[in-house]
Design an enzyme around this catalytic site. Structure first.
Site, mmCIF file in Angstrom:
data_model
loop_
_atom_site.group_PDB
_atom_site.id
_atom_site.type_symbol
_atom_site.label_atom_id
_atom_site.label_comp_id
_atom_site.label_asym_id
_atom_site.label_seq_id
_atom_site.Cartn_x
_atom_site.Cartn_y
_atom_site.Cartn_z
ATOM 1 N N ASN A 207 30.294 -16.893 -4.784
ATOM 2 C CA ASN A 207 30.047 -16.952 -6.220
ATOM 3 C C ASN A 207 30.556 -15.685 -6.882
ATOM 4 O O ASN A 207 31.083 -14.803 -6.210
ATOM 5 C CB ASN A 207 28.556 -17.182 -6.495
ATOM 6 N N PRO A 306 17.675 -21.356 3.230
ATOM 7 C CA PRO A 306 16.277 -20.972 2.982
ATOM 8 C C PRO A 306 16.183 -20.122 1.718
ATOM 9 O O PRO A 306 17.117 -19.371 1.408
ATOM 10 C CB PRO A 306 15.902 -20.138 4.219
ATOM 11 N N ASP A 307 15.075 -20.228 1.003
ATOM 12 C CA ASP A 307 14.860 -19.417 -0.198
ATOM 13 C C ASP A 307 14.157 -18.123 0.227
ATOM 14 O O ASP A 307 12.955 -18.103 0.481
ATOM 15 C CB ASP A 307 14.010 -20.202 -1.208
ATOM 16 N N ILE A 308 14.930 -17.060 0.327
ATOM 17 C CA ILE A 308 14.404 -15.791 0.853
ATOM 18 C C ILE A 308 13.315 -15.240 -0.072
ATOM 19 O O ILE A 308 12.260 -14.798 0.373
ATOM 20 C CB ILE A 308 15.533 -14.737 1.013
ATOM 21 N N PHE A 324 15.400 -12.259 -9.365
ATOM 22 C CA PHE A 324 16.334 -12.409 -10.475
ATOM 23 C C PHE A 324 16.526 -13.895 -10.745
ATOM 24 O O PHE A 324 16.312 -14.732 -9.862
ATOM 25 C CB PHE A 324 17.686 -11.760 -10.126
ATOM 26 N N LYS A 342 8.788 -19.186 -7.558
ATOM 27 C CA LYS A 342 9.101 -18.174 -6.538
ATOM 28 C C LYS A 342 7.868 -17.348 -6.181
ATOM 29 O O LYS A 342 7.772 -16.825 -5.076
ATOM 30 C CB LYS A 342 10.199 -17.235 -7.037
HETATM 31 N N1 CTP Z 1 17.285 -16.412 -3.885
HETATM 32 C C1 CTP Z 1 16.895 -16.283 -2.573
HETATM 33 N N2 CTP Z 1 17.310 -17.200 -1.663
HETATM 34 C C2 CTP Z 1 18.068 -18.250 -2.032
HETATM 35 C C3 CTP Z 1 18.450 -18.388 -3.391
HETATM 36 C C4 CTP Z 1 18.046 -17.441 -4.290
HETATM 37 O O1 CTP Z 1 16.195 -15.344 -2.232
HETATM 38 N N3 CTP Z 1 18.447 -19.114 -1.134
HETATM 39 C C5 CTP Z 1 16.785 -15.421 -4.856
HETATM 40 C C6 CTP Z 1 17.848 -14.626 -5.576
HETATM 41 O O2 CTP Z 1 18.123 -13.427 -4.910
HETATM 42 C C7 CTP Z 1 17.203 -14.368 -6.927
HETATM 43 C C8 CTP Z 1 16.324 -15.580 -7.133
HETATM 44 O O3 CTP Z 1 16.118 -16.149 -5.849
HETATM 45 O O4 CTP Z 1 16.350 -13.245 -6.887
HETATM 46 C C9 CTP Z 1 16.799 -16.646 -8.067
HETATM 47 O O5 CTP Z 1 18.092 -17.036 -7.813
HETATM 48 P P1 CTP Z 1 18.758 -18.208 -8.688
HETATM 49 O O6 CTP Z 1 20.083 -18.509 -8.085
HETATM 50 O O7 CTP Z 1 18.705 -17.883 -10.147
HETATM 51 O O8 CTP Z 1 17.718 -19.363 -8.481
HETATM 52 P P2 CTP Z 1 17.657 -20.501 -7.476
HETATM 53 O O9 CTP Z 1 16.450 -20.337 -6.633
HETATM 54 O O10 CTP Z 1 18.935 -20.607 -6.759
HETATM 55 O O11 CTP Z 1 17.424 -21.761 -8.422
HETATM 56 P P3 CTP Z 1 18.505 -22.623 -9.254
HETATM 57 O O12 CTP Z 1 19.827 -22.413 -8.619
HETATM 58 O O13 CTP Z 1 17.992 -23.983 -9.123
HETATM 59 O O14 CTP Z 1 18.443 -22.094 -10.659
#
Ligand code: CTP
Length: 402
Positions: A207, A306-308, A324, A342
């Site tokens: 990205n 995974p969503d860290i 963020f 989150k």
């Molecule tokens: N983040 C994370 N792990 C992921 C995706 C995102 O830890 N797999 C964290 C990013 O570092 C940031 C936050 O989640 O602090 C939000 O990221 P964003 O891309 O805006 O949100 P998403 O969770 O990806 O939601 P969406 O794309 O549906 O808006």
């Protein structure tokens, strides 16, 4: 500056005559200053003057038993909170870039773990020379900070870039670098940049994140005295002074590194643009196009990463976790929903539809949201200033949790 420890390494250039003025500015502000001179430097500035101004012995030689007996060279290197090299001559910069240790000045510069600020001063042609510029680039990549040089009339008679910055400007920069120490004793993990998810041996999904926001936060936290670990996707940015950097590529690698640092961390700032999806079956060979005709589709199956942020927020205990949000529309309601989803302590929302802020720019306009419903909209500011505002909030959150 009160009680802060500055080690001044003086190189052998005509600009050294301005050094007593610099030392005076520091000692007036309450700093403790020690001076190390190269052999050539003492031809341009009197060691006795510096000794009187600093009220400390001035060191010049690596092998003088008297000097070494009073304070060992490693002790000097360890003592410093900040090392300033002024004037930094072309020769001294070259020796620093090479990692040489053939006199006291370079030995101390190699041994110190403190941030180093160099203040170059030389003839314009020496400054412009590819060798000098390459040496500076090498030093910058290693986190050495550079102040100046200014342009104007030079002592050698030439006009151009090469004048040492004014003592006043150097003193202002060092006071900024020494910072407030308000985050001293806190270990902070910052993630930055975009992750890169491989498709095959040569291609990847990534990205537009430049990493600048996360790097600015890491730099500011280090300036405030925090112990900072920067977990970074590929960025091409220089590691900020005093920051330990861990390089990762994929979201899974980032997760592993964040979890490895999690226990010891007090603060975690997830500014990385983590890829939400990765190709399900990355090929370790290059996918060839020859089997496909023009316009024919290639199916790429993606799976969720995974969503860290959600994972670490759920088990954060006393830690302060900042997330963020990159939003392209309905920024505020979307960010509020994301904060709830989150479960972090502070969410920094970016409106990525703006062309003057967010991805790849040096400025950012963000909204800060907390779970209690508080919303603060910041104006368009340099990312360094945004970093500072975010950390002011983080410090408050840490204080409230003590
Ligand atoms: N983040 C994370 N792990 C992921 C995706 C995102 O830890 N797999 C964290 C990013 O570092 C940031 C936050 O989640 O602090 C939000 O990221 P964003 O891309 O805006 O949100 P998403 O969770 O990806 O939601 P969406 O794309 O549906 O808006």
């Amino acid at each position: 500056m009160n009680g802060r420890k500055i080690l001044l390494v003086v190189g052998g250039g005509i600009a050294a005559y301005k050094v007593p003025e610099l030392v005076r500015a520091w000692t007036k502000a309450g700093a403790e200053v020690r001076c190390v001179l190269t052999e050539a430097a003492s031809s341009f500035v009197s060691p006795l003057v510096l000794q009187s101004l600093t009220q400390a012995p001035v060191r010049q030689s690596l092998f003088d038993p008297g000097e070494e007996g009073q304070i060992g060279h490693i002790e000097v290197a360890d003592w410093a909170e900040l090392v300033v090299v002024a004037p930094a001559t072309a020769d001294l910069l070259a020796r620093m870039a090479q990692g040489m240790a053939n006199d006291l000045a370079t030995t101390v510069l190699l041994a110190t773990r403190a941030p180093v600020l160099v203040v170059p001063a030389m003839n314009v042609n020496m400054w412009d020379h590819a060798a000098t510029q390459a040496n500076l680039e090498t030093l910058r990549e290693r986190g050495v900070l550079v102040e100046g040089p200014d342009s104007g009339e030079l002592a050698c008679g030439w006009e151009g870039q090469g004048r040492m910055s004014d003592p006043e400007a150097i003193a202002a920069r060092t006071s900024l670098l020494l910072g407030t120490r308000s985050m001293h004793g806190n270990r902070m993990v910052v993630t930055a940049g975009g992750t890169r998810e491989p498709i095959d041996a040569v291609r990847s999904v990534t990205n537009r994140s430049s990493g600048k926001m996360g790097y600015a936060i890491a730099a500011e936290a280090a300036r405030r005295g925090a112990e900072v670990v920067l977990i970074s996707g590929p960025t091409g940015l220089a590691t900020p002074a005093g920051v330990r950097r861990v390089d990762v590529e994929t979201a899974l690698e980032m997760r592993t590194s964040v979890l490895a640092e999690f226990d010891a961390a007090r603060i975690i700032v997830m500014s990385a643009a983590v890829a939400d999806f990765r190709p399900a079956n990355a090929s370790d060979r290059k996918i060839k196009k020859e089997d496909l005709a023009d316009g024919e589709g290639l199916q790429l199956e993606m799976v969720r990463n995974p969503d860290i942020l959600a994972e670490i927020s759920a088990r954060r205990d006393q830690r302060v976790v900042v997330g963020f949000a990159a939003e392209s529309h309905d920024v505020l309601p979307a960010a509020r929903r994301k904060l709830a989803r989150k479960g972090c302590d502070l969410l920094v929302a970016n409106d990525i539809s703006r062309s003057d802020a967010g991805f790849e720019t040096d400025e950012n306009a963000v909204i800060l949201l907390t779970p209690d419903g508080d919303t603060e909209e910041l104006p368009l500011l340099p990312k360094t200033e945004v970093a500072s505002r975010i950390l002011d909030r983080v410090e408050k959150l840490c204080g409230a949790r003590e």
